[in-house]
Write a protein that holds these residues in place. Structure first.
Motif, PDB file in Angstrom:
ATOM      1  N   LEU A  34       5.686   0.643 -18.348  1.00  0.00           N
ATOM      2  CA  LEU A  34       6.983   0.137 -18.800  1.00  0.00           C
ATOM      3  C   LEU A  34       7.619  -0.772 -17.762  1.00  0.00           C
ATOM      4  N   GLY A  35       7.316  -0.548 -16.490  1.00  0.00           N
ATOM      5  CA  GLY A  35       7.792  -1.466 -15.468  1.00  0.00           C
ATOM      6  C   GLY A  35       7.226  -2.857 -15.675  1.00  0.00           C
ATOM      7  N   MET A  36       5.958  -2.926 -16.091  1.00  0.00           N
ATOM      8  CA  MET A  36       5.342  -4.221 -16.370  1.00  0.00           C
ATOM      9  C   MET A  36       5.988  -4.882 -17.584  1.00  0.00           C
ATOM     10  N   LEU A  37       6.277  -4.106 -18.622  1.00  0.00           N
ATOM     11  CA  LEU A  37       6.920  -4.669 -19.807  1.00  0.00           C
ATOM     12  C   LEU A  37       8.344  -5.135 -19.506  1.00  0.00           C
ATOM     13  N   CYS A  38       9.132  -4.250 -18.896  1.00  0.00           N
ATOM     14  CA  CYS A  38      10.565  -4.518 -18.742  1.00  0.00           C
ATOM     15  C   CYS A  38      10.878  -5.498 -17.620  1.00  0.00           C
ATOM     16  N   PHE A  39      10.101  -5.435 -16.518  1.00  0.00           N
ATOM     17  CA  PHE A  39      10.442  -6.221 -15.338  1.00  0.00           C
ATOM     18  C   PHE A  39       9.323  -7.171 -14.900  1.00  0.00           C
ATOM     19  N   ASN A  40       8.210  -7.151 -15.631  1.00  0.00           N
ATOM     20  CA  ASN A  40       7.079  -8.032 -15.341  1.00  0.00           C
ATOM     21  C   ASN A  40       6.578  -7.859 -13.911  1.00  0.00           C
ATOM     22  N   THR A  41       6.515  -6.608 -13.468  1.00  0.00           N
ATOM     23  CA  THR A  41       6.042  -6.347 -12.117  1.00  0.00           C
ATOM     24  C   THR A  41       5.385  -4.979 -12.051  1.00  0.00           C
ATOM     25  N   ARG A  42       4.486  -4.799 -11.094  1.00  0.00           N
ATOM     26  CA  ARG A  42       3.887  -3.494 -10.837  1.00  0.00           C
ATOM     27  C   ARG A  42       4.791  -2.727  -9.889  1.00  0.00           C
ATOM     28  N   LEU A  43       5.055  -1.469 -10.193  1.00  0.00           N
ATOM     29  CA  LEU A  43       5.957  -0.651  -9.391  1.00  0.00           C
ATOM     30  C   LEU A  43       5.223   0.161  -8.328  1.00  0.00           C
ATOM     31  N   GLY A  44       3.905   0.305  -8.452  1.00  0.00           N
ATOM     32  CA  GLY A  44       3.144   1.049  -7.461  1.00  0.00           C
ATOM     33  C   GLY A  44       3.102   2.548  -7.695  1.00  0.00           C
ATOM     34  N   CYS A  45       3.325   2.975  -8.936  1.00  0.00           N
ATOM     35  CA  CYS A  45       3.340   4.413  -9.238  1.00  0.00           C
ATOM     36  C   CYS A  45       1.939   5.026  -9.206  1.00  0.00           C
ATOM     37  N   LEU A  46       0.925   4.241  -9.498  1.00  0.00           N
ATOM     38  CA  LEU A  46      -0.431   4.773  -9.572  1.00  0.00           C
ATOM     39  C   LEU A  46      -1.160   4.731  -8.231  1.00  0.00           C
ATOM     40  N   ASP A  47      -0.859   3.744  -7.414  1.00  0.00           N
ATOM     41  CA  ASP A  47      -1.552   3.662  -6.126  1.00  0.00           C
ATOM     42  C   ASP A  47      -0.782   4.336  -4.998  1.00  0.00           C
ATOM     43  N   GLY A  48       0.365   4.928  -5.334  1.00  0.00           N
ATOM     44  CA  GLY A  48       1.116   5.687  -4.336  1.00  0.00           C
ATOM     45  C   GLY A  48       2.026   4.865  -3.459  1.00  0.00           C
ATOM     46  N   HIS A  85      24.013 -10.825 -22.129  1.00  0.00           N
ATOM     47  CA  HIS A  85      23.394 -10.281 -20.924  1.00  0.00           C
ATOM     48  C   HIS A  85      23.635  -8.772 -20.821  1.00  0.00           C
ATOM     49  N   GLY A  86      24.863  -8.349 -21.134  1.00  0.00           N
ATOM     50  CA  GLY A  86      25.185  -6.922 -21.047  1.00  0.00           C
ATOM     51  C   GLY A  86      24.368  -6.082 -22.000  1.00  0.00           C
ATOM     52  N   LYS A  87      24.196  -6.568 -23.209  1.00  0.00           N
ATOM     53  CA  LYS A  87      23.414  -5.807 -24.191  1.00  0.00           C
ATOM     54  C   LYS A  87      21.922  -5.841 -23.844  1.00  0.00           C
ATOM     55  N   ALA A  88      21.473  -6.935 -23.274  1.00  0.00           N
ATOM     56  CA  ALA A  88      20.085  -6.995 -22.833  1.00  0.00           C
ATOM     57  C   ALA A  88      19.827  -5.962 -21.741  1.00  0.00           C
ATOM     58  N   GLN A  89      20.751  -5.839 -20.805  1.00  0.00           N
ATOM     59  CA  GLN A  89      20.601  -4.843 -19.749  1.00  0.00           C
ATOM     60  C   GLN A  89      20.601  -3.438 -20.326  1.00  0.00           C
ATOM     61  N   SER A  90      21.509  -3.169 -21.257  1.00  0.00           N
ATOM     62  CA  SER A  90      21.561  -1.841 -21.877  1.00  0.00           C
ATOM     63  C   SER A  90      20.259  -1.515 -22.583  1.00  0.00           C
ATOM     64  N   LEU A  91      19.709  -2.484 -23.316  1.00  0.00           N
ATOM     65  CA  LEU A  91      18.468  -2.253 -24.043  1.00  0.00           C
ATOM     66  C   LEU A  91      17.301  -2.008 -23.085  1.00  0.00           C
ATOM     67  N   ILE A  92      17.215  -2.834 -22.041  1.00  0.00           N
ATOM     68  CA  ILE A  92      16.127  -2.686 -21.064  1.00  0.00           C
ATOM     69  C   ILE A  92      16.187  -1.321 -20.393  1.00  0.00           C
ATOM     70  N   LEU A  93      17.368  -0.887 -19.978  1.00  0.00           N
ATOM     71  CA  LEU A  93      17.505   0.393 -19.292  1.00  0.00           C
ATOM     72  C   LEU A  93      17.129   1.548 -20.212  1.00  0.00           C
ATOM     73  N   ASP A  94      17.584   1.481 -21.452  1.00  0.00           N
ATOM     74  CA  ASP A  94      17.271   2.551 -22.398  1.00  0.00           C
ATOM     75  C   ASP A  94      15.788   2.579 -22.739  1.00  0.00           C
ATOM     76  N   LEU A  95      15.202   1.405 -22.909  1.00  0.00           N
ATOM     77  CA  LEU A  95      13.773   1.313 -23.207  1.00  0.00           C
ATOM     78  C   LEU A  95      12.951   1.876 -22.058  1.00  0.00           C
ATOM     79  N   PHE A  96      13.325   1.556 -20.842  1.00  0.00           N
ATOM     80  CA  PHE A  96      12.583   1.996 -19.667  1.00  0.00           C
ATOM     81  C   PHE A  96      12.651   3.513 -19.502  1.00  0.00           C
ATOM     82  N   VAL A  97      13.851   4.073 -19.479  1.00  0.00           N
ATOM     83  CA  VAL A  97      14.009   5.510 -19.228  1.00  0.00           C
ATOM     84  C   VAL A  97      13.541   6.343 -20.418  1.00  0.00           C
ATOM     85  N   GLY A  98      13.975   5.977 -21.615  1.00  0.00           N
ATOM     86  CA  GLY A  98      13.579   6.744 -22.796  1.00  0.00           C
ATOM     87  C   GLY A  98      12.094   6.644 -23.084  1.00  0.00           C
TER      88      GLY A  98
END
Length: 387
Positions: free
Chosen positions: A72-86, A176-189
């Protein structure tokens, strides 16, 4: 004087405006999300490669939370977060448990947190603040990167690859505000719902080896040892049936859908006035023998059109009984991406390994609802490499 404690802006925030919903619905169509397959596949490969030496998955849900966070980090922020490689300094497993358990309990009990800070509210707030802080920071990093690229004239080249965040903020019906709300909800949920749904699905397939073998044969026939593309995913009928049957048997939400009527209606001979809340008990219906013969059995074939291995009583024939993601303009915002994620990682797992339950894992997996269905015990799997 008691002051009401305000919950943080979180999963329960609503994009109720019709234009905002129209914008996000267009962006979440299947045709929009298929372009993200090349980005999802390496993450799935990296997850599977972790177990080449250990040949076991211990605490599957915890492992899948890391996978879902990375995906979801790749979808929402277009970046690797490093959760799998530690390399990532984040672990949402505990925060997700507290966050969704608190939401679930707050809806069922007296709400003293509305007037003073309870221990439950303090835990919830810390968990929510941590997850949403990470999401906001990553979103801002992504926006800053695009701003820099635009200044140096390289944004157009960068956007040749799919970028969900840019598509969202560029849509004329999305502020912009609604985009942020949607991204945050999509990521966490999305992290919690996808990781739990995959745990139940893999448990069912590990328990029912005949179903797993049929899925493996479909994988071999469609892609062999390769990767999915748009065309191959469209041919994975049994894989999709397995996902649907697992969601039916282990229904992801505790009750169903609630809708407030906007006009007077007559349903089944009963007059229901405008403004009344109507609950559709979808979970109960999915486990009712009236709609599904042997509802407590895992039978993916009931969702296959034309499959002659099941009779008409077993076959799925009521389309509005099984709608785990909801239906219409207020359906789950991340449905298509969650399904794509489940299809890819499940294909990768059973393409590489035969999966069985560890001896200590029960055949009947007990679970609780903390907004989404969650196993009450750790689920461990044993792996055996395919030839």
């Amino acid at each position: 004087m008691a002051v009401e404690a305000k919950p943080p802006n979180c999963l329960l925030s609503s994009l109720s405006e019709s234009k905002a919903r129209s914008g996000r619905n267009q962006l979440m169509r299947p045709t929009s999300l298929t372009s993200y397959l090349p980005a999802q596949t390496p993450i799935a490969d990296e997850f599977i490669a972790q177990y080449e030496n250990t040949m076991e998955i211990n605490d599957c849900l915890r492992a899948l939370v890391k996978f879902s966070t990375e995906s979801l980090g790749m979808l929402c922020f277009n970046t690797r977060l490093g959760c799998l490689d530690g390399t990532a300094n984040l672990d949402f497993v505990e925060d997700l448990g507290i966050f969704f358990r608190s939401i679930d309990e707050s809806g069922r009990y007296i709400k003293p947190y509305r007037y003073f800070r309870t221990p439950l509210y303090n835990k919830f707030e810390r968990a929510a603040d941590n997850m949403y802080r990470v999401a906001r920071e990553e979103m801002q990093k992504a926006l800053d990167k695009m701003a820099v690229l635009e200044k140096v004239g390289k944004l157009e080249e960068y956007l040749k690859e799919p970028n969900f965040l840019h598509s969202l903020i560029s849509h004329p019906d999305m502020t912009h505000g609604k985009a942020q709300s949607l991204i945050l909800d999509l990521f966490v949920g999305g992290i919690d719902s996808t990781s739990n749904a995959l745990t139940f699905l893999w448990h069912e397939l590990a328990l029912h080896q005949d179903k797993q073998e049929r899925l493996y044969q479909e994988i071999r026939n469609v892609i062999g040892n390769g990767n999915h593309d748009v065309n191959s995913l469209a041919k994975m009928f049994y894989l999709k049936a397995c996902v649907k049957e697992s969601l039916r048997k282990n229904y992801p939400v505790g009750i169903g859908s609630i809708r407030r009527l906007t006009e007077d209606m007559i349903v089944g001979g009963y007059q229901i006035p405008k403004g009344q809340d109507v609950l559709i008990p979808l979970r109960n219906m999915c486990q009712d023998a009236k709609y599904y013969k042997n509802p407590d059995k895992f039978i993916p074939e009931r969702f296959l059109r034309g499959d002659q291995s099941v009779d008409e009583e077993t076959r799925h024939t009521e389309p509005f009984v099984h709608v785990p993601f909801g239906f219409g303009p207020r359906s789950c915002i991340g449905q298509r991406f969650a399904e794509s994620d489940m299809f890819i990682i499940t294909t990768k797992l059973f393409q590489a390994y035969n999966v069985s339950l560890a001896p200590e894992i029960p055949e009947k997996l007990e679970f609780i609802y903390r907004a989404f269905a969650c196993p009450t015990t750790k689920v461990n799997f044993l792996l055996r490499k395919r030839n």
